[in-house]
Design a protein around this motif. Structure first.
Motif, short mmCIF file in Angstrom:
data_model
loop_
_atom_site.label_atom_id
_atom_site.label_comp_id
_atom_site.label_asym_id
_atom_site.label_seq_id
_atom_site.Cartn_x
_atom_site.Cartn_y
_atom_site.Cartn_z
N TRP A 199 0.82 -1.19 0.00
CA TRP A 199 0.00 0.00 0.00
C TRP A 199 0.86 1.24 0.00
CZ3 TRP A 199 -1.28 -4.31 2.89
CH2 TRP A 199 -2.54 -4.86 2.66
N ARG A 200 0.33 2.28 -0.61
CA ARG A 200 0.97 3.60 -0.52
C ARG A 200 0.46 4.27 0.74
NH1 ARG A 200 3.98 4.44 -4.78
NH2 ARG A 200 3.35 3.65 -6.80
N ALA A 201 1.38 4.74 1.55
CA ALA A 201 1.01 5.34 2.84
C ALA A 201 0.11 6.56 2.67
CB ALA A 201 2.26 5.72 3.62
N GLY A 202 0.40 7.38 1.69
CA GLY A 202 -0.37 8.60 1.51
C GLY A 202 -1.79 8.37 1.01
N SER A 203 -1.95 7.48 0.05
CA SER A 203 -3.26 7.27 -0.57
C SER A 203 -4.01 6.06 -0.03
CB SER A 203 -3.10 7.10 -2.09
OG SER A 203 -2.43 5.88 -2.37
N GLY A 204 -3.28 5.12 0.56
CA GLY A 204 -3.91 3.89 1.04
C GLY A 204 -4.21 2.89 -0.07
N ARG A 205 -3.73 3.18 -1.28
CA ARG A 205 -3.95 2.28 -2.42
C ARG A 205 -2.94 1.15 -2.42
NH1 ARG A 205 -5.31 6.26 -7.48
NH2 ARG A 205 -7.47 6.59 -6.86
N GLY A 206 -3.42 -0.02 -2.83
CA GLY A 206 -2.54 -1.17 -2.95
C GLY A 206 -1.56 -0.99 -4.09
N VAL A 207 -0.34 -1.47 -3.91
CA VAL A 207 0.70 -1.38 -4.93
C VAL A 207 0.93 -2.75 -5.58
CG1 VAL A 207 3.14 -0.86 -5.35
CG2 VAL A 207 1.82 0.53 -3.74
N SER A 208 0.94 -3.79 -4.75
CA SER A 208 1.12 -5.14 -5.27
C SER A 208 0.56 -6.12 -4.26
CB SER A 208 2.61 -5.44 -5.53
OG SER A 208 3.33 -5.44 -4.31
N SER A 209 0.45 -7.37 -4.68
CA SER A 209 -0.03 -8.41 -3.78
C SER A 209 0.90 -9.61 -3.91
CB SER A 209 -1.46 -8.80 -4.10
OG SER A 209 -1.54 -9.35 -5.40
N PHE A 210 0.82 -10.50 -2.94
CA PHE A 210 1.68 -11.68 -2.90
C PHE A 210 0.83 -12.88 -2.57
CE2 PHE A 210 4.31 -14.62 -0.39
CZ PHE A 210 5.28 -14.92 -1.34
N ASN A 211 0.90 -13.91 -3.37
CA ASN A 211 0.21 -15.16 -3.11
C ASN A 211 1.25 -16.27 -3.08
OD1 ASN A 211 -2.49 -14.13 -3.18
ND2 ASN A 211 -2.24 -13.92 -5.39
N GLY A 212 1.12 -17.13 -2.12
CA GLY A 212 2.06 -18.24 -2.02
C GLY A 212 2.62 -18.37 -0.63
N CYS A 213 3.69 -19.10 -0.51
CA CYS A 213 4.37 -19.33 0.76
C CYS A 213 3.40 -19.88 1.80
CB CYS A 213 5.04 -18.07 1.27
SG CYS A 213 6.30 -18.43 2.51
N SER A 214 2.90 -21.06 1.55
CA SER A 214 1.88 -21.68 2.40
C SER A 214 2.36 -21.82 3.84
CB SER A 214 1.54 -23.06 1.86
OG SER A 214 0.69 -23.73 2.75
N THR A 215 1.48 -21.41 4.75
CA THR A 215 1.73 -21.61 6.18
C THR A 215 0.90 -22.79 6.68
OG1 THR A 215 0.02 -20.01 6.74
CG2 THR A 215 2.29 -19.20 6.64
N GLU A 216 0.43 -23.60 5.76
CA GLU A 216 -0.41 -24.76 6.05
C GLU A 216 -1.65 -24.29 6.81
OE1 GLU A 216 2.28 -27.64 7.69
OE2 GLU A 216 3.59 -27.44 5.96
N ASN A 217 -1.85 -24.70 8.04
CA ASN A 217 -3.05 -24.30 8.79
C ASN A 217 -2.77 -23.17 9.77
OD1 ASN A 217 -4.71 -26.21 7.54
ND2 ASN A 217 -4.00 -27.80 8.92
N ALA A 218 -1.58 -22.64 9.78
CA ALA A 218 -1.21 -21.58 10.73
C ALA A 218 -1.61 -20.21 10.20
CB ALA A 218 0.29 -21.61 10.99
N GLN A 219 -1.93 -19.30 11.12
CA GLN A 219 -2.20 -17.92 10.74
C GLN A 219 -0.87 -17.18 10.60
OE1 GLN A 219 -4.71 -16.39 13.84
NE2 GLN A 219 -6.56 -17.21 12.92
#
Length: 102
Positions: free
Chosen positions: A1-21
């Motif tokens: 996110w951009r701090a000033g606007s609150g808009r997302g810049v990128s996202s990340f999917n992957g790196c499974s934590t299995e059942n952990a938060q």
């Protein structure tokens, strides 16, 4: 996110934590890999590009929930530091091993 606007810049999917938060995130000191801590006490070092888990760091004894992660270059060695739910601080050398223990 951009701090000033609150808009997302990128996202990340992957790196499974299995059942952990997920409890903490940080980039390694080179900003190439993502460190993902889970409520299971395992810290996963992931390829930021494809989400592949490259390495896992485990706590000795019983798992402790990690609340903060820092990756740093210390005296020429890549180090990982984790603050745990019991107020402890764990550290590891970032080596070529596939898995590591505290």
């Amino acid at each position: 996110w951009r701090a000033g606007s609150g808009r997302g810049v990128s996202s990340f999917n992957g790196c499974s934590t299995e059942n952990a938060q997920i409890t903490a995130l940080a980039f390694d000191y080179e900003h190439l890999r993502l460190l993902v801590a889970g409520s299971d006490g395992v810290i996963r070092l992931c390829n930021h590009g494809n989400g592949l888990v490259l390495k896992q760091y485990h706590m000795e004894g019983h798992p402790l929930e990690v609340h903060a992660l820092v990756s740093a270059l210390e005296r020429g060695e890549s180090m990982l530091y984790a603050a745990t739910d019991n107020g402890g601080l764990c550290s590891w050398k970032d080596t070529a091993d596939s898995t590591s223990d505290r």
